[in-house]
Structures are given as C-alpha cells and as structure tokens.
Motif scaffolding. Structure first.
Motif, PDB file in Angstrom:
ATOM      1  N   THR A 197       0.933   4.373  -2.737  1.00  0.00           N
ATOM      2  CA  THR A 197       0.568   5.468  -2.722  1.00  0.00           C
ATOM      3  C   THR A 197       1.997   6.247  -3.661  1.00  0.00           C
ATOM      4  O   THR A 197       1.364   6.974  -3.875  1.00  0.00           O
ATOM      5  N   VAL A 227     -11.343  10.496   6.255  1.00  0.00           N
ATOM      6  CA  VAL A 227     -10.473   9.293   6.288  1.00  0.00           C
ATOM      7  C   VAL A 227     -11.560   7.695   5.962  1.00  0.00           C
ATOM      8  O   VAL A 227     -11.431   7.263   5.249  1.00  0.00           O
ATOM      9  N   ARG A 277     -14.130   8.148   3.360  1.00  0.00           N
ATOM     10  CA  ARG A 277     -14.187   8.201   2.060  1.00  0.00           C
ATOM     11  C   ARG A 277     -14.313   6.378   2.333  1.00  0.00           C
ATOM     12  O   ARG A 277     -14.831   6.153   1.071  1.00  0.00           O
ATOM     13  N   TYR A 282      -4.276  -1.307   7.106  1.00  0.00           N
ATOM     14  CA  TYR A 282      -4.083  -1.033   6.591  1.00  0.00           C
ATOM     15  C   TYR A 282      -2.943   0.291   5.960  1.00  0.00           C
ATOM     16  O   TYR A 282      -1.664   0.905   6.214  1.00  0.00           O
ATOM     17  N   TYR A 283      -3.858   0.994   6.733  1.00  0.00           N
ATOM     18  CA  TYR A 283      -3.190   2.738   8.067  1.00  0.00           C
ATOM     19  C   TYR A 283      -1.890   2.512   8.697  1.00  0.00           C
ATOM     20  O   TYR A 283      -1.470   3.205   9.134  1.00  0.00           O
ATOM     21  N   GLY A 301       0.670  -1.318  -0.191  1.00  0.00           N
ATOM     22  CA  GLY A 301      -0.335  -0.040   0.322  1.00  0.00           C
ATOM     23  C   GLY A 301       0.842   1.138   0.052  1.00  0.00           C
ATOM     24  O   GLY A 301       0.897   2.217  -0.843  1.00  0.00           O
ATOM     25  N   TYR A 325       0.783   1.411   6.639  1.00  0.00           N
ATOM     26  CA  TYR A 325       1.180   2.472   6.040  1.00  0.00           C
ATOM     27  C   TYR A 325       1.611   3.366   7.231  1.00  0.00           C
ATOM     28  O   TYR A 325       3.030   3.743   6.646  1.00  0.00           O
ATOM     29  N   ASP A 344     -17.718   4.926   0.069  1.00  0.00           N
ATOM     30  CA  ASP A 344     -17.172   3.983  -0.537  1.00  0.00           C
ATOM     31  C   ASP A 344     -18.067   2.402  -0.561  1.00  0.00           C
ATOM     32  O   ASP A 344     -18.543   2.221  -1.135  1.00  0.00           O
ATOM     33  N   LEU A 361      -8.353   0.609  -3.609  1.00  0.00           N
ATOM     34  CA  LEU A 361      -7.529  -0.826  -3.532  1.00  0.00           C
ATOM     35  C   LEU A 361      -8.963  -2.128  -3.133  1.00  0.00           C
ATOM     36  O   LEU A 361      -9.041  -2.392  -3.845  1.00  0.00           O
ATOM     37  N   LEU A 405      -2.377  12.443   5.527  1.00  0.00           N
ATOM     38  CA  LEU A 405      -3.681  11.932   5.524  1.00  0.00           C
ATOM     39  C   LEU A 405      -4.421  12.506   5.744  1.00  0.00           C
ATOM     40  O   LEU A 405      -5.562  11.966   5.165  1.00  0.00           O
ATOM     41  N   SER A 409      -4.852  12.531  -3.351  1.00  0.00           N
ATOM     42  CA  SER A 409      -4.238  12.880  -1.277  1.00  0.00           C
ATOM     43  C   SER A 409      -4.237  11.841  -1.177  1.00  0.00           C
ATOM     44  O   SER A 409      -4.279  10.569  -1.456  1.00  0.00           O
ATOM     45  N   GLU A 410      -3.393  11.461  -0.205  1.00  0.00           N
ATOM     46  CA  GLU A 410      -3.025   9.583   0.655  1.00  0.00           C
ATOM     47  C   GLU A 410      -3.995   8.855   1.282  1.00  0.00           C
ATOM     48  O   GLU A 410      -3.689   7.847   0.986  1.00  0.00           O
ATOM     49  N   SER A 411      -4.712   9.649   1.378  1.00  0.00           N
ATOM     50  CA  SER A 411      -5.863   8.268   2.168  1.00  0.00           C
ATOM     51  C   SER A 411      -6.720   8.334   0.875  1.00  0.00           C
ATOM     52  O   SER A 411      -7.786   7.252   1.604  1.00  0.00           O
ATOM     53  N   THR A 412      -6.937   8.809  -0.276  1.00  0.00           N
ATOM     54  CA  THR A 412      -7.922   8.442  -1.237  1.00  0.00           C
ATOM     55  C   THR A 412      -7.576   6.711  -1.732  1.00  0.00           C
ATOM     56  O   THR A 412      -8.496   6.944  -2.619  1.00  0.00           O
ATOM     57  N   LEU A 413      -6.675   6.470  -1.521  1.00  0.00           N
ATOM     58  CA  LEU A 413      -6.237   5.097  -2.517  1.00  0.00           C
ATOM     59  C   LEU A 413      -6.941   3.940  -1.688  1.00  0.00           C
ATOM     60  O   LEU A 413      -6.480   2.780  -2.091  1.00  0.00           O
ATOM     61  N   TYR A 414      -7.056   3.879  -0.149  1.00  0.00           N
ATOM     62  CA  TYR A 414      -7.417   2.728   0.676  1.00  0.00           C
ATOM     63  C   TYR A 414      -8.690   1.915  -0.105  1.00  0.00           C
ATOM     64  O   TYR A 414      -8.844   0.674  -0.400  1.00  0.00           O
ATOM     65  N   PRO A 415      -9.803   3.363   0.151  1.00  0.00           N
ATOM     66  CA  PRO A 415     -10.894   2.370  -1.045  1.00  0.00           C
ATOM     67  C   PRO A 415     -10.962   2.088  -2.769  1.00  0.00           C
ATOM     68  O   PRO A 415     -11.474   1.188  -2.971  1.00  0.00           O
TER      69      PRO A 415
END
Lengths: 108, 206
Positions: free
Chosen positions: A29, B54, B57, B28-29, A25, B32, B61, A47, B48, A39-45
C-alpha cells in the motif's frame, strides 16, 4: 492528483511491485499509494481479486510477535504482468502522443 | 473510534460475505493497523475512511466476481446441452449397444454358472443311483435267501459290487466337490465385497 489508476492499471502495478520481491499488504500500500493516487483502502479488493484469479499466492510469516501475510507472484501472475507491460507500452505511446503533442494522425 | 471498534464495525458491515472471505478481509486490515504502529491508529482510520466505505468496496468487488462467475457458468450450460443433442445420434446407439453387450455377458455368465453346477452334481447323481441300486439288490438278496440260495448269492454279490462302485465314486469326488463348493462360495463372497466397496469408500470420504 487529477489522475488515478484504473482497476487494470492497479492490478498491473501490484504485479510489478511483487516482481522479484514478496511484500506484505502495508508495504504494498505504501509503495503504490505514493505514485498511483489511490486511497489506502482500495488495495485489499485488488489483492483479493488477483489471488482469486491465481495471479498471486500468499504465505504467512511471523514477525515481531505478530503475523505478516506476504504476497508472492505465481507463474500465471508473471505471465499476466508481461502482458500488462506490453499493453502499457502501447497505451502510453498513444496517450503521450495525444497529451504531449506531436503529430496527429491524418485521416487517410 | 479506535482500532478494535473499527474492526468490529468492519466485521458487521461485511456480514453478507462468506465466513472465510470476511475473516480474510478483517485480518488484512488488522495487520494493516499493526504495521502502521500503535501511535498511528487515528491516522490510519482517517486514511482508510469509514468502515462502511471500506466494506462497500470489498462487497462490490466480491459481488462483481460472483456475477462474472455465474455468467460464465450460465454461458457454459446451453453449449453443453447443444453438444449432447448433436452427439445423440452417435451416443444413443452406443449406449444401446453397450447395454446389449452387458446383458449378453450376464447371460453367458449365468449359463456358465449353471453348467458348472450341473457338472459338479453329476458325480453325486451317479453315486445316488449306485447307492440306490445297492440297497435295492440287498433287499432282493434278503428275500431270495429263503427261496433260492444261489440266486440270492448272485444278487448279494451284485449288491456288494454296486456298493463298491458307489463308495469309489464317493471317495473320488468328495474332495473336489467340497473344494469346488468352497471356491464358489468364496467367489460369491469376493463379488459381494467388490460390490460393497464403493459404498464404504464413499461413506469414509463423507
């Protein structure tokens, strides 16, 4: 940057990065954030969504005493990437034409 | 705020999600943070953004995905109902025919079992008749001894013959009879086992 990648474009970028090389991850990113303007936090959703759609698979590997979750492309993901690449080619040509000038389409 | 406080708050903000989804996101975080390195905790947190953002979002989704799945399921349902309605002119007679065939097969099976039972009991009926005759003739013999000895001898001989016939039938059919009884018994046992099997399997799966 004034432009940022849409959801579909972000999907395509993730798939393209994973084409030929599995990544975790953080690395994903760092790679995307530089060029896609997200932004950094958009990638998790993103994935998670790709994983739910069976485009990505994950596996865990220990590294320096902790766990790294690697993402890898599935067959379906590879097909999806090929489709994205074709569509992007079309889209980019159209936007280039609009944005960088060149001939406008005359109404017939 | 530090790493662990950030992750705790993120967990709290994701309360609406199923356990595995929430765990996956928090993992995941956490990973990170680990990858960014211990010295960069504050940098990562500012990159972040707030945990609530966070989480928003992620929730958005997940919600989108769930709504899409529900819509797809709902779109499927009328189609399937319609399919059943259109298929009913064929399916209903088909089911009826299947039912009738099943019932008639059951009837045939029942008749076969009854026939087998009767066939098995015929030798025993014959045995009982011969035995009864022998007893009756022996009784007559005892009475006749005092009236007319030659007749008594004749009746005695007849009684002995009847007894002999009864014994022959008994001897001939005792073994097959017992075997057949055992066979029928084991068939019933096997049938019961077969019928019980699905229930056991289902319970094991649960």
């Amino acid at each position: 940057m004034a432009f940022s990648a849409s959801a579909a474009l972000l999907d395509a970028c993730v798939l393209a990065l994973l084409d030929g090389e599995d990544m975790y991850g953080y690395l994903l990113t760092q790679n995307i954030q530089k060029s896609a303007g997200v932004s950094e936090s958009t990638l998790y959703p993103v994935l998670r969504r790709l994983q739910k759609d069976n485009c990505l698979d994950t596996y865990d590997m220990a590294c320096q005493g902790r766990n790294r979750r690697y993402y890898t492309l599935t067959e379906r993901g590879a097909r999806q990437l090929a489709k994205f690449r074709l569509e992007w080619e079309e889209f980019r040509k159209n936007i280039d034409q609009l944005l960088l000038g060149g001939q406008k389409n005359e109404p017939k | 705020m530090n790493r662990s406080e950030y992750l705790v708050e993120l967990t709290l903000c994701l309360k609406g999600l199923p356990d595995d989804e929430r765990q996956s996101a928090v993992n995941y975080y956490a990973e990170y943070f680990d990858e960014a390195g211990k010295g960069n905790e504050q940098a990562v947190i500012s990159e972040l953004g707030a945990p609530s953002e966070v989480a928003a979002r992620i929730l958005e989704d997940a919600d989108l995905r769930e709504r899409r799945e529900r819509r797809e399921r709902r779109a499927m349902r009328p189609g399937i109902i319609l399919l059943w309605i259109f298929a009913s002119p064929i399916l209903i007679p088909l089911f009826a025919a299947g039912f009738v065939v099943f019932i008639s097969l059951m009837c045939v099976l029942f008749v076969l079992i009854v026939c087998a039972a009767i066939l098995l009991f015929v030798p025993w009926l014959v045995f009982v008749v011969f035995a009864a005759c022998a007893i009756f003739l022996a009784f007559c013999t005892v009475q006749l001894v005092f009236m007319h000895v030659p007749t008594a001898c004749f009746f005695g001989g007849a009684a002995a013959a009847m007894l002999g016939l009864a014994l022959i039938i008994y001897g001939a059919f005792r073994r097959p009879f017992a075997t057949a009884l055992r066979f029928i018994g084991s068939m019933f046992g096997k049938a019961a086992q077969l019928m019980a099997k699905p229930f056991y399997r289902r319970r094991n799966k649960r």
